[in-house]
Design a protein around this motif. Structure first.
Motif, PDB file in Angstrom:
ATOM      1  N   VAL A   1      -8.705 -17.719  -5.385  1.00  0.00           N
ATOM      2  CA  VAL A   1      -7.686 -16.694  -5.166  1.00  0.00           C
ATOM      3  C   VAL A   1      -8.368 -15.409  -4.738  1.00  0.00           C
ATOM      4  CG1 VAL A   1      -5.936 -15.266  -6.289  1.00  0.00           C
ATOM      5  CG2 VAL A   1      -6.067 -17.709  -6.794  1.00  0.00           C
ATOM      6  N   GLN A   2      -7.855 -14.807  -3.675  1.00  0.00           N
ATOM      7  CA  GLN A   2      -8.419 -13.547  -3.205  1.00  0.00           C
ATOM      8  C   GLN A   2      -7.296 -12.616  -2.763  1.00  0.00           C
ATOM      9  OE1 GLN A   2     -11.192 -13.818   0.104  1.00  0.00           O
ATOM     10  NE2 GLN A   2     -12.259 -11.962  -0.556  1.00  0.00           N
ATOM     11  N   LEU A   3      -7.403 -11.375  -3.199  1.00  0.00           N
ATOM     12  CA  LEU A   3      -6.477 -10.319  -2.796  1.00  0.00           C
ATOM     13  C   LEU A   3      -7.305  -9.145  -2.309  1.00  0.00           C
ATOM     14  CD1 LEU A   3      -4.144 -10.395  -5.947  1.00  0.00           C
ATOM     15  CD2 LEU A   3      -3.671 -11.433  -3.734  1.00  0.00           C
ATOM     16  N   VAL A   4      -7.014  -8.658  -1.114  1.00  0.00           N
ATOM     17  CA  VAL A   4      -7.782  -7.551  -0.554  1.00  0.00           C
ATOM     18  C   VAL A   4      -6.825  -6.477  -0.050  1.00  0.00           C
ATOM     19  CG1 VAL A   4      -9.462  -6.829   1.165  1.00  0.00           C
ATOM     20  CG2 VAL A   4      -9.656  -9.101   0.126  1.00  0.00           C
ATOM     21  N   GLU A   5      -6.926  -5.300  -0.689  1.00  0.00           N
ATOM     22  CA  GLU A   5      -6.051  -4.190  -0.316  1.00  0.00           C
ATOM     23  C   GLU A   5      -6.680  -3.342   0.789  1.00  0.00           C
ATOM     24  OE1 GLU A   5      -5.939  -4.561  -4.925  1.00  0.00           O
ATOM     25  OE2 GLU A   5      -7.487  -4.498  -3.375  1.00  0.00           O
ATOM     26  N   SER A   6      -5.830  -2.708   1.556  1.00  0.00           N
ATOM     27  CA  SER A   6      -6.279  -1.766   2.579  1.00  0.00           C
ATOM     28  C   SER A   6      -5.170  -0.777   2.871  1.00  0.00           C
ATOM     29  CB  SER A   6      -6.693  -2.504   3.863  1.00  0.00           C
ATOM     30  OG  SER A   6      -5.591  -3.195   4.404  1.00  0.00           O
ATOM     31  N   GLY A   7      -5.520   0.286   3.590  1.00  0.00           N
ATOM     32  CA  GLY A   7      -4.508   1.223   4.043  1.00  0.00           C
ATOM     33  C   GLY A   7      -4.461   2.548   3.316  1.00  0.00           C
ATOM     34  N   GLY A   8      -5.256   2.696   2.273  1.00  0.00           N
ATOM     35  CA  GLY A   8      -5.261   3.957   1.554  1.00  0.00           C
ATOM     36  C   GLY A   8      -5.929   5.063   2.359  1.00  0.00           C
ATOM     37  N   GLY A   9      -5.881   6.274   1.803  1.00  0.00           N
ATOM     38  CA  GLY A   9      -6.508   7.396   2.469  1.00  0.00           C
ATOM     39  C   GLY A   9      -6.035   8.709   1.911  1.00  0.00           C
ATOM     40  N   LEU A  10      -6.382   9.762   2.616  1.00  0.00           N
ATOM     41  CA  LEU A  10      -5.983  11.118   2.246  1.00  0.00           C
ATOM     42  C   LEU A  10      -4.785  11.527   3.103  1.00  0.00           C
ATOM     43  CD1 LEU A  10      -6.483  13.882   0.859  1.00  0.00           C
ATOM     44  CD2 LEU A  10      -8.079  14.388   2.728  1.00  0.00           C
ATOM     45  N   VAL A  11      -3.751  12.008   2.460  1.00  0.00           N
ATOM     46  CA  VAL A  11      -2.541  12.406   3.172  1.00  0.00           C
ATOM     47  C   VAL A  11      -1.983  13.668   2.531  1.00  0.00           C
ATOM     48  CG1 VAL A  11      -1.047  10.937   1.762  1.00  0.00           C
ATOM     49  CG2 VAL A  11      -0.344  11.542   4.077  1.00  0.00           C
ATOM     50  N   GLN A  12      -1.329  14.485   3.328  1.00  0.00           N
ATOM     51  CA  GLN A  12      -0.717  15.696   2.799  1.00  0.00           C
ATOM     52  C   GLN A  12       0.594  15.377   2.095  1.00  0.00           C
ATOM     53  OE1 GLN A  12      -0.299  18.434   6.100  1.00  0.00           O
ATOM     54  NE2 GLN A  12      -2.424  19.123   5.890  1.00  0.00           N
ATOM     55  N   PRO A  13       0.990  16.216   1.166  1.00  0.00           N
ATOM     56  CA  PRO A  13       2.300  16.018   0.523  1.00  0.00           C
ATOM     57  C   PRO A  13       3.403  15.906   1.578  1.00  0.00           C
ATOM     58  CG  PRO A  13       1.057  17.689  -0.646  1.00  0.00           C
ATOM     59  CD  PRO A  13       0.262  17.364   0.587  1.00  0.00           C
ATOM     60  N   GLY A  14       4.293  14.946   1.345  1.00  0.00           N
ATOM     61  CA  GLY A  14       5.360  14.678   2.296  1.00  0.00           C
ATOM     62  C   GLY A  14       5.002  13.644   3.338  1.00  0.00           C
ATOM     63  N   GLY A  15       3.745  13.264   3.387  1.00  0.00           N
ATOM     64  CA  GLY A  15       3.288  12.296   4.374  1.00  0.00           C
ATOM     65  C   GLY A  15       3.567  10.857   3.967  1.00  0.00           C
ATOM     66  N   SER A  16       3.089   9.937   4.811  1.00  0.00           N
ATOM     67  CA  SER A  16       3.338   8.517   4.594  1.00  0.00           C
ATOM     68  C   SER A  16       2.049   7.716   4.744  1.00  0.00           C
ATOM     69  CB  SER A  16       4.350   7.993   5.620  1.00  0.00           C
ATOM     70  OG  SER A  16       5.597   8.622   5.488  1.00  0.00           O
ATOM     71  N   LEU A  17       2.023   6.607   4.062  1.00  0.00           N
ATOM     72  CA  LEU A  17       0.954   5.615   4.207  1.00  0.00           C
ATOM     73  C   LEU A  17       1.571   4.239   4.047  1.00  0.00           C
ATOM     74  CD1 LEU A  17      -2.006   6.991   2.033  1.00  0.00           C
ATOM     75  CD2 LEU A  17      -1.999   6.746   4.522  1.00  0.00           C
ATOM     76  N   ARG A  18       0.937   3.245   4.658  1.00  0.00           N
ATOM     77  CA  ARG A  18       1.330   1.861   4.424  1.00  0.00           C
ATOM     78  C   ARG A  18       0.136   1.086   3.910  1.00  0.00           C
ATOM     79  NH1 ARG A  18       3.688  -3.087   8.145  1.00  0.00           N
ATOM     80  NH2 ARG A  18       1.541  -3.163   8.904  1.00  0.00           N
ATOM     81  N   LEU A  19       0.283   0.554   2.726  1.00  0.00           N
ATOM     82  CA  LEU A  19      -0.752  -0.284   2.134  1.00  0.00           C
ATOM     83  C   LEU A  19      -0.494  -1.741   2.487  1.00  0.00           C
ATOM     84  CD1 LEU A  19      -0.991   1.253  -1.457  1.00  0.00           C
ATOM     85  CD2 LEU A  19      -2.064   2.028   0.676  1.00  0.00           C
ATOM     86  N   SER A  20      -1.572  -2.486   2.640  1.00  0.00           N
ATOM     87  CA  SER A  20      -1.484  -3.919   2.896  1.00  0.00           C
ATOM     88  C   SER A  20      -2.334  -4.658   1.881  1.00  0.00           C
ATOM     89  CB  SER A  20      -1.992  -4.257   4.300  1.00  0.00           C
ATOM     90  OG  SER A  20      -1.227  -3.621   5.301  1.00  0.00           O
ATOM     91  N   CYS A  21      -1.909  -5.853   1.553  1.00  0.00           N
ATOM     92  CA  CYS A  21      -2.691  -6.721   0.670  1.00  0.00           C
ATOM     93  C   CYS A  21      -2.709  -8.105   1.291  1.00  0.00           C
ATOM     94  CB  CYS A  21      -2.093  -6.762  -0.718  1.00  0.00           C
ATOM     95  SG  CYS A  21      -2.860  -7.992  -1.808  1.00  0.00           S
ATOM     96  N   ALA A  22      -3.883  -8.526   1.742  1.00  0.00           N
ATOM     97  CA  ALA A  22      -4.054  -9.850   2.326  1.00  0.00           C
ATOM     98  C   ALA A  22      -4.433 -10.834   1.228  1.00  0.00           C
ATOM     99  CB  ALA A  22      -5.126  -9.807   3.400  1.00  0.00           C
ATOM    100  N   ALA A  23      -3.681 -11.903   1.136  1.00  0.00           N
ATOM    101  CA  ALA A  23      -3.870 -12.874   0.059  1.00  0.00           C
ATOM    102  C   ALA A  23      -4.343 -14.212   0.613  1.00  0.00           C
ATOM    103  CB  ALA A  23      -2.561 -13.058  -0.696  1.00  0.00           C
ATOM    104  N   SER A  24      -5.105 -14.928  -0.190  1.00  0.00           N
ATOM    105  CA  SER A  24      -5.550 -16.266   0.202  1.00  0.00           C
ATOM    106  C   SER A  24      -5.881 -17.067  -1.042  1.00  0.00           C
ATOM    107  CB  SER A  24      -6.775 -16.177   1.119  1.00  0.00           C
ATOM    108  OG  SER A  24      -7.854 -15.558   0.465  1.00  0.00           O
ATOM    109  N   GLY A  25      -5.879 -18.376  -0.875  1.00  0.00           N
ATOM    110  CA  GLY A  25      -6.291 -19.244  -1.962  1.00  0.00           C
ATOM    111  C   GLY A  25      -5.175 -19.759  -2.852  1.00  0.00           C
TER     112      GLY A  25
END
Length: 116
Positions: A1-25
């Motif tokens: 089983v593997q889960l790998v997150e991505s998509g984080g970062g630094l953002v200003q208040p009011g901003g947006s981000l999209r996180l992803s988690c790729a799964a396998s196994g």
């Protein structure tokens, strides 16, 4: 089983981000998938989850701002985060299951920092 997150970062208040988690196994489409977060000095907070039937749940703290989705063809779960606040700053983890029982990602999560 593997889960790998991505998509984080630094953002200003009011901003947006999209996180992803790729799964396998494992048979991704058959399992509940969730996002949890841990802010510095605080415990783990379950943020959102999506069940195998597509139904979802959200913590009150993110309701109306975050949207969870899944793509079973890509074995990936997403967390769209809008109207971000400084209090959303945390390491975000992907998990199989939910607060009643989960297998957490061992990849270390993805850091989200909301700051001006």
């Amino acid at each position: 089983v593997q889960l790998v997150e991505s998509g984080g970062g630094l953002v200003q208040p009011g901003g947006s981000l999209r996180l992803s988690c790729a799964a396998s196994g494992f048979t991704f489409s058959s399992f509940t998938m969730s996002w949890a977060r841990q802010a510095p000095g605080k415990g783990l907070e379950w943020v959102s989850g999506i069940y195998s039937d597509g139904s979802t749940y959200y913590a009150d703290s993110v309701k109306g701002r975050f949207t969870i989705s899944r793509d079973n063809a890509k074995n990936t779960v997403y967390l769209q985060m809008n109207s971000l606040k400084p209090e959303d700053t945390a390491v975000y983890y992907c998990a199989i299951g939910d607060a009643s029982g989960a297998t957490m990602s061992a990849a270390g999560g993805t850091q989200v920092t909301v700051s001006s």
